[in-house]
Scaffold this active site. Structure first.
Site: not given
Ligand code: GAL
Length: 930
Positions: A424, A499
């Site tokens: 990100e 993710e």
């Molecule tokens: C994402 C990030 C993670 C964590 C997650 C929580 O944006 O990559 O590290 O923060 O959100 O939802």
């Protein structure tokens, strides 16, 4: 030097045991450290003399200096995370779990054998959180700018041997942050001392990754040699592949000449017929043994593992392991665990990976940084695929070194299927971001072209120039809404979720109460950017072009208690809590992911005695075709299983037994129950294993519960449990998975949270059975006996008592007349006194007198100290701060011990030596303060 080398070779041959072990040592440097929490400011440098000296090698000041007094510091064994030892503090950073990090100092003294001289000596730190500065013997040897990278420090030129002591000093700045999650503080991974032959394989210098060409397997092996010796050497390199029985499948050898202080790279290409493949079910590992010979004598040997497997991403049909289409059922995780912070023993890492496998996980994303080597070795062994991720998105040289290090260290692990260059990054949708990733991808490929490069993008995907055009596999973070559009617009790009999910659950809670920072465990709460576990998987499972999922997260972690802040201190995202106790999400994934055995589970528990007759939401997680629900033996509902959404029922509460039965093709395949329990009666301890290895490292989690008179667990219990431990072990941490708890973690007590707590015990090095007693007021205590198995203790660098050595001296000009020992040297005179060392005799050719002078400081007021001069030759007067404290009247070599009462201050020490002209006299041995 040549002579030395020959002598060393001769000694090597003598020590060669002919048992397959080369004269090469890797010793643990985890024991025997001294630790100080807080900073020790460097003394201010003032005036010409101090400024001049301060600018010279080996002259580090303060706690970085070789002769600093660290006697009062705490004795510790690494790995060590000081942040987890502390309290929670509202004023600290929420992202770091409201734990104070700060600054800390570590020191370790050690000796090297006189026979080690001539060898290549390397110190390794596997991970220090976060910025570290490292000195050896007062010489700055390294600055490290990443809490997740190893440091390999060649100390061959700087080490001392024999009687002399080596001193490592490490200043750790953990105020610096690299992440938005709990990162711990201190030397939290292992530390090593390596002794190798001058001609040796460089650290991480064997790259052996099998490649399949049509129907044949090749094992290209690249070996980087180094020569720290003083002559060009001819190396004979032999590589063989061994199966788990030690049978040799292939071997090859070659020769290479390695110049003085040069590197040499050799390449071999072995063929292996019909190897057993590395699969998720049978992660078969071969050993690649590299032997280096010099004049027919083995001087180095390195064993690495490899696995024969192919991986392939396809734009239409996702991911293939050994040409078998496999959906990635992955989880993202941070590295901390209850009780221990980021200093997680290997056996606890193994426990965590085992829990993930139990959940149906087949892949792990190391978010957002490289893991420890031990972690990767376990993934290789356990058949878990890995996305290995770089920490810092930056292409300047320091950061490219971090990326290079990751690939060089990790490229032999068959478990790794993807290199991730970032997570990100705001530049992801820009030309600059694209150019950066293009360069990082090229850098990775120059070191390993067997795996694709990805980047975890949460936007910028549709920008005209963006990072998706520079990677091999596009990673989506929370882009559910764009899966189809992106695939349609980029039909040749290979895609995976990197993710997804980000849903919230608290284990054992079934009613959301935002005022109390509680989220129900029915998979109904999620971040606005996320999705429930069920919806996120459905979107991925139904799209063959997506390689798979990486659920945020497998385990809870400290920090990021989104959507809450204080008093919440750890996350709500995990399918398991911080201890590894399953939440409902764990069972949802089991039902969705596990195909080869029946899964059935019920949420919630059945202890709703305050809600008699009221409707309770019941969720059944199952991979059967259909379900029946029975309350106290009576069928109350039946449903076809929804494989994504699972099944929910509304059941009026009655005390007793609620059962769920799963059917496939009309036949019962699974059954489970929840049952109302009575009042707590006794404490219960359930060990993860039946024994511990007496190696000083092996640790295990023990589950703590309370049960009623009939032995049923009480899922609502919150009792405070006390622990007592006897025998060869210790408690290294406690936890209960409550994200809102502020109980300390390094203590001998813990409250149950919704019926459960965890205590982690670690074995000592001897085999007295451990007895752990758990008790709480009013309940029957539980005593657990854990036998210890005799185990090999990892060889380690001998621990010595802290020594203050006065090594650095200055000598005056020689004179025939007795000089004044209290004379001062002019501030700007850097040249009339010459630097010298202890253990160095002087030839008195130009006069019979000389003054030797040094200074030291003590930072304590210990009385009864002794100044010890070993093998001092010549008549001598000893002047401490311009006071005569001792006189030696004879010439011959003796050891002098002079008592004095130490004070916290700087001292000037002068030794006046008198001898006959043309004699050798002076500091014949070490000078120490004891
Ligand atoms: C994402 C990030 C993670 C964590 C997650 C929580 O944006 O990559 O590290 O923060 O959100 O939802």
């Amino acid at each position: 030097m040549k002579k030395n080398l020959l002598l060393w070779l001769f000694l090597s041959i003598l020590s060669w045991k002919g048992n397959g072990q080369a004269p090469y040592e890797k010793l643990s440097l985890d024991k025997g450290w001294r630790f100080f929490k807080g900073d020790i400011p460097f003394p201010t440098v003032k005036g010409h003399r101090e400024s001049y000296n301060n600018a010279k090698a080996a002259n580090a000041l303060g706690a970085a200096s070789a002769n600093f007094n660290d006697k009062t510091w705490q004795s510790i064994t690494l790995p060590h995370d000081w942040a987890v030892e502390g309290e929670f503090d509202k004023n600290e950073n929420v992202s770091q779990g409201y734990r104070k990090r700060g600054i800390g100092w570590y020191r370790r003294q050690f000796k090297l054998d006189a026979t080690d001289k001539g060898k290549y000596i390397e110190i390794q730190f596997d991970g220090i959180a976060t910025h570290a500065t490292i000195w050896l013997n007062g010489i700055l040897i390294h600055r490290n700018f990443c809490g997740y990278t190893s440091m390999y420090l060649d100390i061959t030129a700087l080490a001392k041997y024999g009687d002399e002591v080596n001193t490592l000093a490490v200043r750790v700045d953990a105020d610096t942050q690299e992440g938005w999650w709990y990162e711990g503080a201190g030397i939290y991974r292992h530390t090593w001392l390596l002794k190798r032959s001058p001609l040796h394989v460089a650290t991480d210098g064997v790259y052996a990754q099998p490649v399949k060409y049509e129907n044949t397997w090749k094992l290209p092996v690249e070996i980087t040699l180094e020569n720290s010796g003083a002559s060009t050497t001819n190396a004979n390199i032999e590589v063989s592949v061994l199966d788990t029985q030690g049978k040799r499948l292939a071997s090859q050898s070659t020769q290479n000449e390695v110049g003085i202080l040069k590197k040499g790279v050799v390449n071999l290409n072995l063929s292996v017929d019909n190897p057993t493949l590395w699969t998720l079910e049978n992660p078969y590992l071969y050993q690649v043994k590299t032997i280096v010979k010099q004049a027919n004598v083995i001087v180095d040997s390195v064993v690495t593992n490899c696995g024969f497997r192919t991986i392939r991403f396809d734009a239409d049909s996702g991911f293939f392991l050994n040409e078998k289409n496999i959906k990635i059922q992955g989880v993202c995780n941070h590295q901390d665990h209850a009780g221990v912070g980021v200093a997680v023993p290997e056996s606890i890492i193994e426990f965590r990976l085992r829990k993930l496998k139990e959940m149906g996980v087949n892949a792990y994303r190391c978010s957002h940084h490289p893991p420890s080597v031990e972690f990767l070795d376990l993934c290789d062994k356990m058949g878990i695929m890995v996305m290995d991720e770089n920490r810092n998105f930056n292409i300047s040289s320091e950061y490219m070194n971090q990326l290079r290090w990751m690939v060089r260290r990790d490229r032999n692990h068959p478990s790794i299927i993807l290199w991730s260059v970032f997570n990100e990054e705001p530049m992801q949708g820009s030309e600059q971001g694209y150019e950066m990733v293009r360069r990082m991808n090229a850098e990775v490929k120059s070191l390993d072209n067997t795996r694709p490069v990805t980047a975890a993008m949460n936007g910028g995907l549709f920008a005209s120039k963006n990072v998706s055009q520079a990677v091999d596999v596009v990673g989506f973070n929370y882009q559910m809404q764009s899966y189809d559009r992106f695939h349609k617009e980029n039909p040749t790009m290979k895609l995976t979720s990197s993710e997804d999910v980000s849903a919230f659950q608290v284990r054992g809670e079934y009613k959301t109460d935002k005022a109390k920072n509680i989220m129900d465990a029915y998979d109904s709460e999620r971040a606005i950017w996320g999705a429930t576990h069920r919806n996120a998987w459905k979107a991925i499972a139904e799209r063959p072009f997506l390689a798979g999922a990486f659920v945020w997260t497998g385990f809870d972690y400290r920090g990021e208690p989104t959507p809450f802040t204080w008093p919440s201190a750890s996350s709500f995202f995990g399918a398991m809590d911080l201890c590894g106790f399953p939440k409902t999400a764990f069972y949802i994934h089991q039902a969705q992911w596990i195909k080869d055995k029946p899964i059935i589970n019920i949420a919630p528990h059945w202890n709703w005695v305050d809600s008699l007759g009221k409707s309770i939401k019941v969720m059944v997680m199952s991979n059967a075709d259909s379900l029946k629900l029975l309350l106290n033996g009576k069928m109350i509902a039946g449903q076809k299983v929804d494989k994504y959404d699972m099944n929910t029922f509304s059941v009026p509460f009655q005390k007793g037994k609620l059962e769920a039965v799963g059917y496939k093709n009309g036949k019962e395949v699974s059954r489970t129950k929840v049952e109302t329990s009575d009042e707590p009666f006794a404490v219960q301890l359930i060990p993860d294993r039946l024994f511990l290895n007496a190696d000083g490292q092996d640790a295990m989690p023990i589950t703590v519960k309370v049960i009623d008179k009939k032995g049923r667990e009480v899922p609502t219990a919150q009792n405070l449990i006390q622990f007592k431990i006897k025998g060869s072990g210790k408690i290294i941490g406690v936890g209960n998975g409550n994200p809102n708890s502020h109980e300390l973690e390094k203590v001998n007590q813990r409250s149950l949270f919704n019926g459960l707590a965890q205590v982690i015990i670690q074995a000592d090095e001897d085999t007295n059975t451990i007895e752990l007693v758990a008790s709480t007021e009013g309940l029957k205590p539980f005593s657990l006996r854990i036998p210890l198995r005799k185990a090999t203790i990892m060889p380690y660098v001998k621990v010595i008592n802290p020594v203050i050595e006065l090594n650095e001296w200055h000598i005056s000009a020689f004179s025939d007349n007795k000089p004044n020992p209290t004379q001062e040297i002019a501030e700007n005179d850097m040249n009339s006194w010459l630097p010298t060392k202890s253990s160095q005799l002087q030839a008195f050719t130009e006069g019979k007198y000389a003054l030797l002078r040094t200074s030291f400081s003590l930072n304590d007021n210990l009385k009864n100290r002794k100044l010890v001069f070993k093998n001092l030759i010549g008549k001598a007067e000893f002047w401490l701060d311009n006071q005569l404290i001792f006189k030696k009247d004879t010439h011959e070599s003796t050891t002098i011990s002079i008592p004095f009462n130490g004070q916290n201050k700087n001292y000037k020490l002068v030794v006046l030596i008198e001898t006959e002209k043309n004699q050798r006299a002076g500091l014949g041995g070490l000078v120490t303060i004891e």
